[in-house]
Design a protein around this motif. Sequence first.
Motif, mmCIF file in Angstrom:
data_model
loop_
_atom_site.group_PDB
_atom_site.id
_atom_site.type_symbol
_atom_site.label_atom_id
_atom_site.label_comp_id
_atom_site.label_asym_id
_atom_site.label_seq_id
_atom_site.Cartn_x
_atom_site.Cartn_y
_atom_site.Cartn_z
ATOM 1 N N THR A 1 83.412 6.467 51.880
ATOM 2 C CA THR A 1 84.370 7.194 53.567
ATOM 3 C C THR A 1 85.319 5.962 54.104
ATOM 4 O OG1 THR A 1 83.274 9.124 52.212
ATOM 5 C CG2 THR A 1 85.028 8.983 53.442
ATOM 6 N N SER A 2 85.529 5.126 54.103
ATOM 7 C CA SER A 2 85.286 3.976 55.111
ATOM 8 C C SER A 2 87.219 3.569 54.945
ATOM 9 C CB SER A 2 84.721 3.100 54.999
ATOM 10 O OG SER A 2 85.043 2.590 53.973
ATOM 11 N N GLY A 3 88.133 3.960 53.938
ATOM 12 C CA GLY A 3 89.642 3.298 53.488
ATOM 13 C C GLY A 3 90.470 3.161 54.471
ATOM 14 N N ALA A 4 89.901 4.549 56.024
ATOM 15 C CA ALA A 4 90.653 4.706 57.379
ATOM 16 C C ALA A 4 90.139 3.650 58.001
ATOM 17 C CB ALA A 4 91.075 5.893 57.562
ATOM 18 N N LEU A 5 89.095 2.919 58.190
ATOM 19 C CA LEU A 5 88.577 2.646 59.377
ATOM 20 C C LEU A 5 89.148 1.655 60.091
ATOM 21 C CD1 LEU A 5 84.798 3.552 58.464
ATOM 22 C CD2 LEU A 5 85.987 4.876 60.035
ATOM 23 N N PRO A 6 88.811 1.478 61.671
ATOM 24 C CA PRO A 6 89.629 0.085 61.999
ATOM 25 C C PRO A 6 89.106 -1.344 60.657
ATOM 26 C CG PRO A 6 89.356 1.484 63.397
ATOM 27 C CD PRO A 6 87.758 2.324 62.487
ATOM 28 N N LEU A 7 89.436 -1.915 61.354
ATOM 29 C CA LEU A 7 89.786 -3.411 60.406
ATOM 30 C C LEU A 7 88.670 -4.008 60.992
ATOM 31 C CD1 LEU A 7 93.297 -5.276 59.476
ATOM 32 C CD2 LEU A 7 92.053 -3.678 58.594
ATOM 33 N N THR A 8 87.933 -3.695 61.911
ATOM 34 C CA THR A 8 86.774 -3.652 62.993
ATOM 35 C C THR A 8 85.941 -3.708 63.002
ATOM 36 O OG1 THR A 8 87.285 -2.656 64.985
ATOM 37 C CG2 THR A 8 88.187 -4.848 65.265
ATOM 38 N N ALA A 9 85.690 -2.374 61.961
ATOM 39 C CA ALA A 9 84.688 -1.889 61.711
ATOM 40 C C ALA A 9 83.741 -2.547 59.822
ATOM 41 C CB ALA A 9 85.232 -0.262 61.217
ATOM 42 N N TYR A 10 84.505 -3.115 59.407
ATOM 43 C CA TYR A 10 83.957 -4.251 59.071
ATOM 44 C C TYR A 10 84.656 -5.028 57.941
ATOM 45 C CZ TYR A 10 86.099 -0.822 55.449
ATOM 46 O OH TYR A 10 86.818 -0.130 54.833
ATOM 47 N N ASP A 11 83.988 -6.278 57.510
ATOM 48 C CA ASP A 11 82.114 -6.411 56.680
ATOM 49 C C ASP A 11 81.550 -7.459 57.529
ATOM 50 O OD1 ASP A 11 80.123 -6.580 56.178
ATOM 51 O OD2 ASP A 11 80.565 -6.674 53.757
ATOM 52 N N TYR A 12 81.666 -7.638 58.547
ATOM 53 C CA TYR A 12 81.378 -8.870 59.383
ATOM 54 C C TYR A 12 79.545 -9.463 59.058
ATOM 55 C CZ TYR A 12 85.111 -7.698 62.006
ATOM 56 O OH TYR A 12 86.365 -7.727 62.468
ATOM 57 N N SER A 13 78.756 -8.648 57.597
ATOM 58 C CA SER A 13 77.773 -9.378 57.302
ATOM 59 C C SER A 13 77.871 -10.152 56.685
ATOM 60 C CB SER A 13 77.212 -8.357 56.513
ATOM 61 O OG SER A 13 78.038 -8.027 55.022
ATOM 62 N N PRO A 14 76.755 -11.595 56.558
ATOM 63 C CA PRO A 14 76.800 -12.444 55.855
ATOM 64 C C PRO A 14 77.409 -12.348 54.865
ATOM 65 C CG PRO A 14 75.169 -12.865 57.457
ATOM 66 C CD PRO A 14 75.294 -10.878 57.302
ATOM 67 N N SER A 15 76.877 -11.445 53.739
ATOM 68 C CA SER A 15 77.140 -10.832 52.538
ATOM 69 C C SER A 15 78.934 -11.134 52.957
ATOM 70 C CB SER A 15 77.505 -9.812 51.397
ATOM 71 O OG SER A 15 77.116 -9.263 51.978
ATOM 72 N N GLY A 16 79.945 -10.304 53.555
ATOM 73 C CA GLY A 16 81.326 -10.207 53.474
ATOM 74 C C GLY A 16 82.138 -11.408 54.389
ATOM 75 N N LEU A 17 81.068 -11.976 55.562
ATOM 76 C CA LEU A 17 81.427 -13.694 55.480
ATOM 77 C C LEU A 17 81.765 -14.732 54.734
ATOM 78 C CD1 LEU A 17 80.436 -13.516 59.928
ATOM 79 C CD2 LEU A 17 82.815 -12.360 58.829
ATOM 80 N N ALA A 18 80.894 -13.947 53.808
ATOM 81 C CA ALA A 18 81.249 -15.814 52.779
ATOM 82 C C ALA A 18 82.067 -15.185 51.648
ATOM 83 C CB ALA A 18 79.743 -14.974 52.323
ATOM 84 N N PHE A 19 82.367 -13.729 51.560
ATOM 85 C CA PHE A 19 83.688 -13.690 50.833
ATOM 86 C C PHE A 19 84.657 -14.195 51.706
ATOM 87 C CE2 PHE A 19 86.767 -10.328 49.049
ATOM 88 C CZ PHE A 19 87.028 -11.306 47.835
ATOM 89 N N PHE A 20 84.875 -13.690 52.545
ATOM 90 C CA PHE A 20 86.328 -13.956 53.239
ATOM 91 C C PHE A 20 86.084 -15.664 54.130
ATOM 92 C CE2 PHE A 20 87.397 -15.082 58.184
ATOM 93 C CZ PHE A 20 88.243 -15.055 58.059
ATOM 94 N N ARG A 21 85.402 -16.285 53.709
ATOM 95 C CA ARG A 21 85.292 -17.901 53.716
ATOM 96 C C ARG A 21 85.746 -18.013 52.494
ATOM 97 N NH1 ARG A 21 81.342 -17.414 58.686
ATOM 98 N NH2 ARG A 21 82.759 -17.751 60.443
ATOM 99 N N ASP A 22 85.601 -17.215 51.412
ATOM 100 C CA ASP A 22 85.645 -18.000 50.160
ATOM 101 C C ASP A 22 87.008 -18.001 49.649
ATOM 102 O OD1 ASP A 22 84.838 -18.528 46.981
ATOM 103 O OD2 ASP A 22 86.152 -16.531 46.584
ATOM 104 N N ARG A 23 87.576 -16.500 49.920
ATOM 105 C CA ARG A 23 89.389 -16.235 49.705
ATOM 106 C C ARG A 23 89.888 -17.288 50.828
ATOM 107 N NH1 ARG A 23 90.456 -14.651 46.740
ATOM 108 N NH2 ARG A 23 88.791 -15.491 45.970
ATOM 109 N N LEU A 24 89.858 -17.466 52.329
ATOM 110 C CA LEU A 24 90.312 -18.463 52.400
ATOM 111 C C LEU A 24 91.131 -20.185 51.852
ATOM 112 C CD1 LEU A 24 89.131 -17.793 55.983
ATOM 113 C CD2 LEU A 24 91.214 -17.596 55.677
ATOM 114 N N ARG A 25 89.141 -20.136 51.035
ATOM 115 C CA ARG A 25 89.543 -20.985 50.780
ATOM 116 C C ARG A 25 90.327 -21.506 49.369
ATOM 117 N NH1 ARG A 25 84.553 -21.415 49.743
ATOM 118 N NH2 ARG A 25 83.845 -22.626 51.044
ATOM 119 N N SER A 26 90.735 -19.958 48.526
ATOM 120 C CA SER A 26 91.106 -20.375 47.294
ATOM 121 C C SER A 26 93.494 -19.581 48.412
ATOM 122 C CB SER A 26 90.939 -18.965 47.092
ATOM 123 O OG SER A 26 91.673 -17.335 47.632
#
Length: 662
Positions: free
Chosen positions: A188-213
């Motif tokens: 139920t988090s579709g409208a939450l701020p972009l600072t609300a998630y996801d800064y977990s290790p798995s989330g940041l790993a996905f973020f950096r994988d996206r940057l690489r792509s």
Amino acid sequence: MVIEVRDGVAVVDGVPRVLVTADYPYYRDDPAVWADRLRAVRDELGIEVITCYLPWRHHQPEAGTAPDFTGLTHPARNVTGFLELCRELGLGVVAKPGPFIHAEVNYGGLPDWVCPDADPAIEPLLDSAGTPSRWADATAPAGRALPAPLGPVFLARATQWLSAVGKEVLAGAEAVVALQIANEGIYTSGALPLTAYDYSPSGLAFFRDRLRSWYGTTQAYNAVHGTAYAGWADVAPSGVGLLAQADWGRFHAEYLAEVYRVWARAVGSELPVFVNLNPPTVPELDDWLARVRPELWGGISYGFTNWMGVVSADRDAHARYVIAAKRAPGPNLEENWGFSELYDPAYIDGATSFHQSLLALAAGASGFNVYTGVAASGWGPELDAGHEGPYPDSAPIDADGAATGKAPVVRALADYFAAHGAEFLECVPVRRDAFGLYLPYAGIAALSGALSDSLSGSPAGPAGPQCGRALRAFHERMRVRGLDYGLVDLESVSAEELAAYRTVTVPGGPFMHRRVQELLAAYAAAGGRVLVDGPVPTLDERLAPCALIAPADPPADAGEGLVLYGEADAYLRSHPTRDVHHLVVLVRTGNEGPVGVRTPYGTAEVVAAEGGGAVLRLAGGELGDLVVRGLNAYLDCAVEASVRLNGVRVGAPGPGDLIRIR
């Protein structure tokens, strides 16, 4: 019954249909009454498709035990029996296995044993400050930590749950015609701020994988961003600078798409898959726009919910609802038809839900859901410790199985769209203007605080590129003029789709993708008008010089609005090859007296209750089938519902609704 989904429209047994559904939370009711309640939905409401969540915590409350889908450990867990009843009664089912469902269930339907507080091996979802995101309810007022969706331990357990549903419930269930994954985003988090998630290790790993792509190498990234990172692990999330902020917004869109894809694949079904996004809040409009990119979801279809206020009385709620309905083709998968105590007392009367269901369809939705169609009672505190029965308090079918005053209203809408749904969808909305979303600006604005407007919608906050504030201002201008509009994603819209509009308004800022600028320049060269809300871009997405947009002046207001008098909103759809039209008139709270509306055959005068409305079929110069709501007990309003066209009046014999179908 076989359902396909084509461009957001349900095609039932080969025929496009407005998808009208009703939710029944079987898990809250005595299995002995399931068949009776299902018959009431079919016979009293005229609805042929049921929606129902499958709460994970209900069917698998203990770790290390297999899910119970047959009622072995509790009769209310016999979901296979429930689905067989649906088949016997000729009802289709949209099954909603979560894994998170909300639905006023403890811990949003997650079992306690997947909580990071209970199992340290489970990675928590973290916000920008490194604080675990928590879900609060009656069993945990301070909240329980939510698991990171891509964390390996939770992902494995969620995959096992969804796979079990697919193999043990759906594989043999002929009644199930479609699925819904997740709930209103992820948690139920579709409208939450972009600072609300996801800064977990798995989330940041996905973020950096996206940057690489996106960039290929850190050297290419540094060249564009003006940074000097040695490796991807050094790149900070939601960093400083316009492009870094745009990257974090883009990450959110791909992250949501990835979670949807992973969970949908886990079910292992070939059935159509929907999601249901909650509409944006006013302060987080840009956050929602940056995150919600249906263009990235592949075969997963867009859907949305209500739960934002009474749109006939609240202009903020109206804007949020219309934007959600226009974002992409798809059905409204949860319209509040039963909760007056939990949400707003205006929902005690069916006029409020009638108005909103019609608004969704008029604005662009391909169906609506009665949530919930049936009131239930009889669950234990392990499922929901915060609410007493009945759930909900004012459903069309009450907790004893009797039809309430809302039932005929639902039945009228269901019958109208059963008769004319395919034609309604064939008819083309009368829209001459569009707003073009440029979503990199949404990510930037969400992180920079550019959209810090008050609920009144007045501009505030720091200057800078933004998307949400320009969209909200455009929406209000169009509503004041009485005009419908289109909403397009500038990074995915085709030249042919854009050519359907005489103007496209785009948010202004320092840069814009070169291919987007080329698209807009070609549109203008072909006679379209590009209107820029803010500075005209002079750079491309890599901040290289690019200035291809020549903004035009807005066209003069030619008095094209449909509403001639009265306080109402109106939407017209016209058939491309036949003289057939569908007109929706939505009366605002506070309106007194008739509403005059421009039609292809002259002025139609509609009398409907405050907060109510009407849907009319017009053909060959005459008034055809119609449904007009003349009652709103919440507002103490009762009128003789009527429509007058070309001197011919069709009206109710006294205060009440007017229904004429076939």
